[in-house]
Design a protein around this motif. Structure first.
Motif, PDB file in Angstrom:
ATOM      1  N   LEU A  19     -12.527  15.293 -54.558  1.00  0.00           N
ATOM      2  CA  LEU A  19     -11.955  16.094 -53.596  1.00  0.00           C
ATOM      3  C   LEU A  19     -12.817  16.444 -52.416  1.00  0.00           C
ATOM      4  O   LEU A  19     -12.291  16.087 -51.618  1.00  0.00           O
ATOM      5  CB  LEU A  19     -12.371  18.256 -53.836  1.00  0.00           C
ATOM      6  N   ARG A  20     -14.099  16.526 -52.418  1.00  0.00           N
ATOM      7  CA  ARG A  20     -14.624  15.332 -51.119  1.00  0.00           C
ATOM      8  C   ARG A  20     -14.472  14.264 -50.376  1.00  0.00           C
ATOM      9  O   ARG A  20     -14.365  14.272 -49.366  1.00  0.00           O
ATOM     10  CB  ARG A  20     -16.471  16.026 -51.465  1.00  0.00           C
ATOM     11  N   ASP A  21     -14.552  13.489 -51.711  1.00  0.00           N
ATOM     12  CA  ASP A  21     -13.933  12.367 -50.861  1.00  0.00           C
ATOM     13  C   ASP A  21     -12.648  11.988 -50.897  1.00  0.00           C
ATOM     14  O   ASP A  21     -12.662  11.365 -49.547  1.00  0.00           O
ATOM     15  CB  ASP A  21     -14.125  10.489 -52.486  1.00  0.00           C
ATOM     16  N   GLU A  22     -11.986  12.849 -50.952  1.00  0.00           N
ATOM     17  CA  GLU A  22      -9.736  13.168 -50.209  1.00  0.00           C
ATOM     18  C   GLU A  22     -10.655  13.226 -48.884  1.00  0.00           C
ATOM     19  O   GLU A  22     -10.100  13.078 -48.139  1.00  0.00           O
ATOM     20  CB  GLU A  22      -9.230  13.491 -51.336  1.00  0.00           C
ATOM     21  N   LEU A  26      -9.342  11.884 -45.296  1.00  0.00           N
ATOM     22  CA  LEU A  26      -8.225  12.185 -44.986  1.00  0.00           C
ATOM     23  C   LEU A  26      -9.226  11.882 -43.457  1.00  0.00           C
ATOM     24  O   LEU A  26      -8.096  12.375 -42.600  1.00  0.00           O
ATOM     25  CB  LEU A  26      -7.754  13.149 -44.571  1.00  0.00           C
ATOM     26  N   THR A  27     -10.198  12.709 -43.022  1.00  0.00           N
ATOM     27  CA  THR A  27     -10.921  12.608 -42.176  1.00  0.00           C
ATOM     28  C   THR A  27     -11.126  11.498 -41.405  1.00  0.00           C
ATOM     29  O   THR A  27     -10.782  11.624 -39.985  1.00  0.00           O
ATOM     30  CB  THR A  27     -12.411  13.059 -42.372  1.00  0.00           C
ATOM     31  N   ALA A  28     -11.068  10.171 -41.985  1.00  0.00           N
ATOM     32  CA  ALA A  28     -10.995   9.090 -41.594  1.00  0.00           C
ATOM     33  C   ALA A  28      -9.887   8.367 -41.014  1.00  0.00           C
ATOM     34  O   ALA A  28      -9.734   8.123 -39.888  1.00  0.00           O
ATOM     35  CB  ALA A  28     -11.450   7.913 -42.734  1.00  0.00           C
ATOM     36  N   PHE A  29      -8.825   8.811 -42.140  1.00  0.00           N
ATOM     37  CA  PHE A  29      -7.532   8.703 -41.331  1.00  0.00           C
ATOM     38  C   PHE A  29      -6.777   9.005 -40.213  1.00  0.00           C
ATOM     39  O   PHE A  29      -6.525   9.243 -39.513  1.00  0.00           O
ATOM     40  CB  PHE A  29      -7.004   9.032 -42.266  1.00  0.00           C
ATOM     41  N   ASP A  30      -7.488  10.340 -40.328  1.00  0.00           N
ATOM     42  CA  ASP A  30      -7.022  10.987 -39.088  1.00  0.00           C
ATOM     43  C   ASP A  30      -7.695  10.552 -37.330  1.00  0.00           C
ATOM     44  O   ASP A  30      -7.312  10.443 -35.985  1.00  0.00           O
ATOM     45  CB  ASP A  30      -7.716  12.626 -38.840  1.00  0.00           C
ATOM     46  N   GLY A  31      -8.694  10.131 -37.725  1.00  0.00           N
ATOM     47  CA  GLY A  31      -9.511   9.171 -36.875  1.00  0.00           C
ATOM     48  C   GLY A  31      -8.610   8.031 -36.479  1.00  0.00           C
ATOM     49  O   GLY A  31      -9.093   7.625 -34.864  1.00  0.00           O
ATOM     50  N   ARG A  32      -8.287   7.404 -36.972  1.00  0.00           N
ATOM     51  CA  ARG A  32      -7.545   6.082 -36.965  1.00  0.00           C
ATOM     52  C   ARG A  32      -6.603   6.194 -36.284  1.00  0.00           C
ATOM     53  O   ARG A  32      -6.000   5.985 -35.167  1.00  0.00           O
ATOM     54  CB  ARG A  32      -7.900   5.112 -38.164  1.00  0.00           C
ATOM     55  N   ALA A  71      -8.014   4.439 -50.876  1.00  0.00           N
ATOM     56  CA  ALA A  71      -9.274   3.149 -50.918  1.00  0.00           C
ATOM     57  C   ALA A  71     -10.524   4.303 -51.609  1.00  0.00           C
ATOM     58  O   ALA A  71     -11.387   3.659 -51.594  1.00  0.00           O
ATOM     59  CB  ALA A  71      -9.548   2.968 -49.621  1.00  0.00           C
ATOM     60  N   THR A  72      -9.682   5.500 -51.761  1.00  0.00           N
ATOM     61  CA  THR A  72     -11.179   6.504 -52.346  1.00  0.00           C
ATOM     62  C   THR A  72     -10.887   5.693 -54.087  1.00  0.00           C
ATOM     63  O   THR A  72     -10.255   5.277 -54.746  1.00  0.00           O
ATOM     64  CB  THR A  72     -10.958   7.844 -52.277  1.00  0.00           C
TER      65      THR A  72
END
Length: 247
Positions: A19-22, A26-32, A71-72
């Protein structure tokens, strides 16, 4: 006595790491997504892309999703689906269709994607909170069961044939006290399981079945208590036979 619970704690730790990886992905995806340019569409529903503008930003959004959320380390083994299937599972069919079938990223579509991403992050946070409570419940139950097992061993530390009637009666009373303590641990565990069901309405199965389906017992605490209860019952029966034959 607590081997099942130790295995359950390992399973909870693995799920927390997943869950932490996901959540991080998601945080990285939102930033992009936040950095992508959009095209304003003058007419039509907000999630329907205008066929005229370039779809470069929308393509980049799909690429960003594949390079972050998909990519997790566990993704392929856990899900193994396509981008379209993953988007539908994560964000719903309508939004996935707009992302996959559209030709341009509108401001409205980008906002919808970011809102859905935020909701997915919050779901992970809520699940992590429940797993924290589950780990605490398991650890507390393990300590309680170890203490109960030690107390049971102490009660049965010398042959019954060497004990007087009064000693056997005291021993029988002690077994009843231990039984009440075992029941108390079981009731507390059941309360925790009920609270999990209330806090995770989106989980498709019972949390224990979801987390522990690969283990020897889907309900490790209750199974361990059942084993301890069986031991206690055998001891009490021997004590009762001793009482019946001791003058």
């Amino acid at each position: 006595m607590t081997a099942r619970i130790d295995a359950a704690l390992d399973a909870v730790a693995d799920e927390r790491a997943t869950l932490r990886d996901e959540r991080s992905a998601l945080t990285a995806f939102d930033g992009r997504v936040a950095g992508l340019s959009t095209v304003t569409v003058s007419t039509g529903p907000p999630l329907v892309a205008d066929p005229r503008p370039s779809g470069q930003s929308l393509s980049r959004l799909r690429t960003a999703y594949a390079e972050t959320v998909m990519a997790t380390p566990h993704y392929e083994a856990e899900y193994g689906d396509t981008v379209a299937e993953s988007l539908a599972a994560e964000f719903g069919d309508d939004l996935a269709a707009a992302i996959i079938g559209g030709t341009a990223l509108t401001p409205e579509l980008r906002d919808a994607v970011r809102a859905a991403t935020d909701a997915a992050q919050r779901e992970r946070e809520e699940f992590l909170d429940v797993l924290d409570r589950e780990a605490d419940s398991l650890a507390t139950a393990a300590d309680d069961i170890e203490a109960l097992s030690t107390d049971l061993d102490t009660l049965d530390d010398r042959p019954l044939s060497t004990r007087s009637f009064d000693e056997l009666h005291d021993l029988w009373t002690a077994t009843r006290d231990l039984e009440a303590r075992i029941d108390g641990v079981g009731l507390r565990r059941q309360e925790t399981l009920r609270s999990h069901r209330n806090d995770l309405p989106g989980v498709p199965t019972d949390l224990c079945e979801y987390l522990y389906h690969d283990l020897s017992a889907s309900y490790p605490v209750l199974a361990s208590l059942a084993d301890l209860g069986s031991r206690l019952e055998r001891t009490r029966r021997r004590v009762e036979r001793g009482l019946a034959t001791t003058p």
